[in-house]
Design an enzyme around this catalytic site. Structure first.
Site, PDB file in Angstrom:
ATOM      1  N   GLY A  38       0.813  -1.207   0.000  1.00  0.00           N
ATOM      2  CA  GLY A  38       0.000   0.000   0.000  1.00  0.00           C
ATOM      3  C   GLY A  38       0.840   1.248   0.000  1.00  0.00           C
ATOM      4  N   GLY A  83       0.024   2.756   7.512  1.00  0.00           N
ATOM      5  CA  GLY A  83       0.008   1.967   8.739  1.00  0.00           C
ATOM      6  C   GLY A  83       0.509   0.547   8.577  1.00  0.00           C
ATOM      7  N   LYS A  84       1.353   0.290   7.581  1.00  0.00           N
ATOM      8  CA  LYS A  84       1.858  -1.065   7.374  1.00  0.00           C
ATOM      9  C   LYS A  84       2.769  -1.481   8.537  1.00  0.00           C
ATOM     10  CE  LYS A  84       3.413   0.039   3.251  1.00  0.00           C
ATOM     11  NZ  LYS A  84       2.817   1.375   3.108  1.00  0.00           N
ATOM     12  N   HIS A 105      -9.015  36.190  -8.867  1.00  0.00           N
ATOM     13  CA  HIS A 105      -8.680  34.837  -9.323  1.00  0.00           C
ATOM     14  C   HIS A 105      -9.381  33.792  -8.443  1.00  0.00           C
ATOM     15  CE1 HIS A 105      -5.655  31.810 -10.943  1.00  0.00           C
ATOM     16  NE2 HIS A 105      -6.123  31.175  -9.877  1.00  0.00           N
ATOM     17  N   GLU A 106      -9.241  33.941  -7.146  1.00  0.00           N
ATOM     18  CA  GLU A 106      -9.834  32.945  -6.240  1.00  0.00           C
ATOM     19  C   GLU A 106     -11.356  32.963  -6.310  1.00  0.00           C
ATOM     20  OE1 GLU A 106      -8.233  30.594  -5.096  1.00  0.00           O
ATOM     21  OE2 GLU A 106      -6.247  31.430  -5.496  1.00  0.00           O
ATOM     22  N   ASP A 122      -2.998  25.670 -11.750  1.00  0.00           N
ATOM     23  CA  ASP A 122      -4.304  25.275 -12.299  1.00  0.00           C
ATOM     24  C   ASP A 122      -4.116  24.613 -13.658  1.00  0.00           C
ATOM     25  OD1 ASP A 122      -5.437  26.543 -10.131  1.00  0.00           O
ATOM     26  OD2 ASP A 122      -5.696  28.448 -11.182  1.00  0.00           O
TER      27      ASP A 122
HETATM   28  P1  ADP Z   1       3.758   2.753   6.581  1.00  0.00           P
HETATM   29  O1  ADP Z   1       4.589   1.712   7.214  1.00  0.00           O
HETATM   30  O2  ADP Z   1       2.560   2.216   5.846  1.00  0.00           O
HETATM   31  O3  ADP Z   1       4.501   3.748   5.751  1.00  0.00           O
HETATM   32  P2  ADP Z   1       3.403   3.554   9.274  1.00  0.00           P
HETATM   33  O4  ADP Z   1       2.864   2.314   9.862  1.00  0.00           O
HETATM   34  O5  ADP Z   1       4.832   3.848   9.504  1.00  0.00           O
HETATM   35  O6  ADP Z   1       3.078   3.618   7.739  1.00  0.00           O
HETATM   36  O7  ADP Z   1       2.506   4.752   9.780  1.00  0.00           O
HETATM   37  C1  ADP Z   1       3.061   5.938  10.274  1.00  0.00           C
HETATM   38  C2  ADP Z   1       2.202   6.497  11.375  1.00  0.00           C
HETATM   39  O8  ADP Z   1       0.942   6.908  10.868  1.00  0.00           O
HETATM   40  C3  ADP Z   1       1.883   5.489  12.433  1.00  0.00           C
HETATM   41  O9  ADP Z   1       2.867   5.436  13.421  1.00  0.00           O
HETATM   42  C4  ADP Z   1       0.572   5.994  12.999  1.00  0.00           C
HETATM   43  O10 ADP Z   1       0.791   6.992  13.960  1.00  0.00           O
HETATM   44  C5  ADP Z   1      -0.085   6.635  11.805  1.00  0.00           C
HETATM   45  N1  ADP Z   1      -1.058   5.744  11.183  1.00  0.00           N
HETATM   46  C6  ADP Z   1      -1.021   5.292   9.915  1.00  0.00           C
HETATM   47  N2  ADP Z   1      -2.090   4.506   9.655  1.00  0.00           N
HETATM   48  C7  ADP Z   1      -2.806   4.449  10.786  1.00  0.00           C
HETATM   49  C8  ADP Z   1      -4.030   3.798  11.154  1.00  0.00           C
HETATM   50  N3  ADP Z   1      -4.706   3.030  10.281  1.00  0.00           N
HETATM   51  N4  ADP Z   1      -4.474   3.966  12.403  1.00  0.00           N
HETATM   52  C9  ADP Z   1      -3.798   4.730  13.277  1.00  0.00           C
HETATM   53  N5  ADP Z   1      -2.665   5.364  13.000  1.00  0.00           N
HETATM   54  C10 ADP Z   1      -2.156   5.253  11.772  1.00  0.00           C
HETATM   55 ZN    ZN Z   2      -6.088  29.220  -9.360  1.00  0.00          ZN
END
Ligand code: ADP
Ligand code: ZN
Length: 603
Positions: A202, A207-208, A423-424, A500
């Site tokens: 992913g 959160g891996k 513009h905005e 843009d």
């Molecule tokens: P990855 O390994 O996918 O790059 P990490 O596990 O290192 O991501 O995530 C980094 C931080 O982001 C975690 O330490 C946590 O604080 C936060 N985080 C990411 N996904 C989640 C989740 N599903 N729930 C809670 N915290 C999350």
């Molecule tokens: Zn613009």
């Protein structure tokens, strides 16, 4: 027996060469005693004078010891004249002869000449590689084992599935591994083999790592963690050794989790045409053979993470290796709300925080982004001297993550400020005039550190998973609104629209080459994504003639969108002037303020 790596072989070849040189040339030279050459007659003289103490017949020459003037002994040699008589004379004078004067060093001493330097070289080699390791590796929480490879062990990660918000499918898939680690024997008894490894796939920050830690935490087993890049950055030849060590230690601590982050750095597809990266390949081969070698019933589970699954070597994905693939995707609306709530628990919050609203505003944010937003909000609260985080803090920190910090010190001259304001409002008005557009939530002309001089924030009322052709076209028209307002009011074009323009073109190209939204190309894919999770653009894939037609189709789409934006603004001139003036004065207005003026000027 370990398979030695190349650098080690080179090192010991040099050592052996050095030993040969030392023992055959340097030591004999150093140990040689000075021998004085004399005439045979002088030998006879010395013999007569009783100075000779020992004689050795070496066949072609005679070597003898004799006392000098002051009684000091020296070694002499001379040629041969008549040896038959000599023996008799020597016996008569009772001088020992035939004995060894120039002694060959004893066997033990000779061995020492080899062994001692070898030891010295080994010690030097160790010291060098250890100091190189230190330079590269930094210090870990715990490093152990005989080898220099350091491996992290945290007895307990302390994380559980509760710490991971959302990601229900991933958790479900990992629960089986937890149960296996709890009781490997139950699986062994029935003959079931659990996969040795699972691959968490992913985008970054989803959160891996956290999930892997949670598996270890849930199962109460040690967590070994190493990053793929660490294998490759090591002192040459260390990658494979490190893999070996990792598995050896993991086997000793089983059941346990081994987590390999960024496995794509070692596990990249081996192309084979060029010499390639020898070091990486060795490391990968070692990893493969270790995975095949270890006993799957023991309870060592390998989790690996990657955001480049397409680049992995197929050998890694074969059954018995990382044959289980667990997708860890960006969170959806509910997922985002859950992540925000999990992290909000760790900071003091005001009550009645509207997480739903923030969830909607953060489409596309990863878990790590969201965690970061909560922390930014807490920092903001402290900066402003409050002891609780407010809704406003979080909203502001969302914008910080999207657009960077406010640059209050940046001075913009009134004329430019006016252009930015129109513009905005141009963007906002076009958005509000079209159905299928996300409502305007905020317009601001306070510059941000990202380089944005102002921006219009649109937040959808609900999460969308599909984009229709109409949605995409409307988005393009909205993006054209900024430049269109500049042209209508100031009759000029500025660089302010460059961002843009980039986005408009991207959308148009995707509509033509990826989403099959033109009649001309129908459902033909003319480009492929480089990386599913990392972006990095598309690879365009068409013949030259088609490329030209694609460009034409893209131009036509952009032109149509631009024309429509001008048309919409022309119809709403009054509102445009009124809202731009209001924004110029206030610098930031909310979506509600905007709608109020807009509706007041609608005919
Ligand atoms: P990855 O390994 O996918 O790059 P990490 O596990 O290192 O991501 O995530 C980094 C931080 O982001 C975690 O330490 C946590 O604080 C936060 N985080 C990411 N996904 C989640 C989740 N599903 N729930 C809670 N915290 C999350
Ligand atoms: Zn613009």
């Amino acid at each position: 027996m370990r398979k030695p790596s190349r650098s080690v072989i080179i090192y010991y070849t040099v050592v052996i060469l050095a030993l040969v040189v030392l023992n055959f040339f340097v030591f004999p030279y150093l140990m040689r005693k000075p021998v004085i050459e004399v005439q045979y007659s002088e030998f006879l003289d010395a013999l007569d004078q009783g100075k000779v103490t020992e004689v050795q017949d070496q066949g072609k020459q005679i070597v003898f010891k004799a006392k000098g003037e002051k009684g000091e002994e020296a070694i002499y040699k001379c040629g041969i004249w008549d040896n038959q008589a000599l023996a008799a004379t020597l016996r008569e004078k009772n001088i020992p002869f035939g004995s060894e004067i120039i002694k060959e060093p004893g066997f033990l001493l000779q061995m020492l000449g080899w062994v001692l330097p070898l030891l010295v070289f080994i010690i030097i080699g160790r010291l060098i590689s250890r100091s190189m390791l230190k330079q590269m590796g930094g210090s870990g929480p715990m490093s152990f084992g005989k080898s220099n490879a350091k491996i992290y062990v945290k007895a307990e990660t302390g994380k559980t599935f509760k710490d991971v918000a959302g990601q229900e499918e991933a958790k479900e898939a990992l629960k089986e591994i937890v149960s296996f680690l709890h009781n490997p024997m139950r699986y062994a008894r029935i003959g079931a083999k659990l996969p040795k490894g699972a691959l968490l796939v992913g985008p970054p920050g989803t959160g891996k790592t956290l999930l892997a830690q949670a598996v270890a935490g849930e199962a109460h087993v040690p967590f070994f963690s190493i990053s793929g890049s660490e294998f490759v950055e090591m002192f040459v030849g260390m990658g494979a050794a490190k893999v070996r060590d990792l598995f050896k230690q993991a086997n000793e601590k089983a059941p346990c989790i081994v987590f390999i982050d960024e496995i794509d750095t070692v596990g990249k597809r081996r192309d084979g045409n060029f010499g390639g990266n020898d070091e990486r390949e060795q490391t990968l081969n070692q990893l493969l053979s270790e995975m095949d070698g270890f006993d799957g019933k023991k309870g060592v589970v390998i989790l690996a993470a990657t955001n480049r699954p397409e680049s992995l070597d197929p050998a890694l994905l074969r059954p018995g290796r990382f044959d289980r693939r667990i997708p860890v995707e960006l969170p959806d609306l509910q997922g985002r709300i859950d992540v925000l709530k999990v992290h909000a628990k760790n900071v003091k919050m005001e009550e009645n925080i509207d997480f739903q609203h923030i969830g909607l505003a953060t489409a596309g944010a990863s878990g790590a982004d969201l965690a970061n937003m909560i922390n930014e909000a807490a920092l903001r609260a402290v900066r402003e001297g409050r002891d609780k985080v407010s809704q406003r803090d979080i909203e502001e920190s969302v914008e910080v993550v999207i657009a960077g910090y406010q640059r209050k010190s940046m001075v913009i001259n009134p004329e430019e400020k006016k252009i930015i304001s129109y513009h905005e409002v141009g963007h906002a008005l076009v958005a509000a005039s079209q159905t299928h557009s996300a409502p305007v939530a905020k317009i601001t002309i306070i510059p941000r550190t990202s380089g944005a001089l102002g921006y219009t924030l649109q937040i959808d009322k609900e999460e969308k998973f599909l984009m229709s052709e109409k949605d995409l076209f409307n988005k393009m028209v909205t993006l054209c609104g900024g430049r269109a307002a500049e042209e209508l009011i100031f009759n000029s074009r500025t660089t302010g629209a460059s961002n843009d323009i980039e986005k408009i073109t991207q959308i148009a190209r995707a509509m033509v080459t990826k989403f099959g939204m033109t009649d001309e190309f129908d459902m033909t894919a003319l480009s492929t994504e480089k990386s599913k999770y990392l972006g990095g653009g598309d690879i365009f894939d068409a013949s030259e003639g088609t490329a030209k037609k694609v460009d034409d189709a893209v131009f036509a789409l952009v032109k149509k969108a631009h024309g429509k934006a001008i048309e919409i603004l022309k119809e709403n001139m009054e509102a445009l002037h009124a809202i731009a003036a209001h924004l110029l004065e206030k610098e930031t207005i909310t979506g509600d303020e905007f709608m109020e003026i807009f509706e007041a000027h609608q005919n």
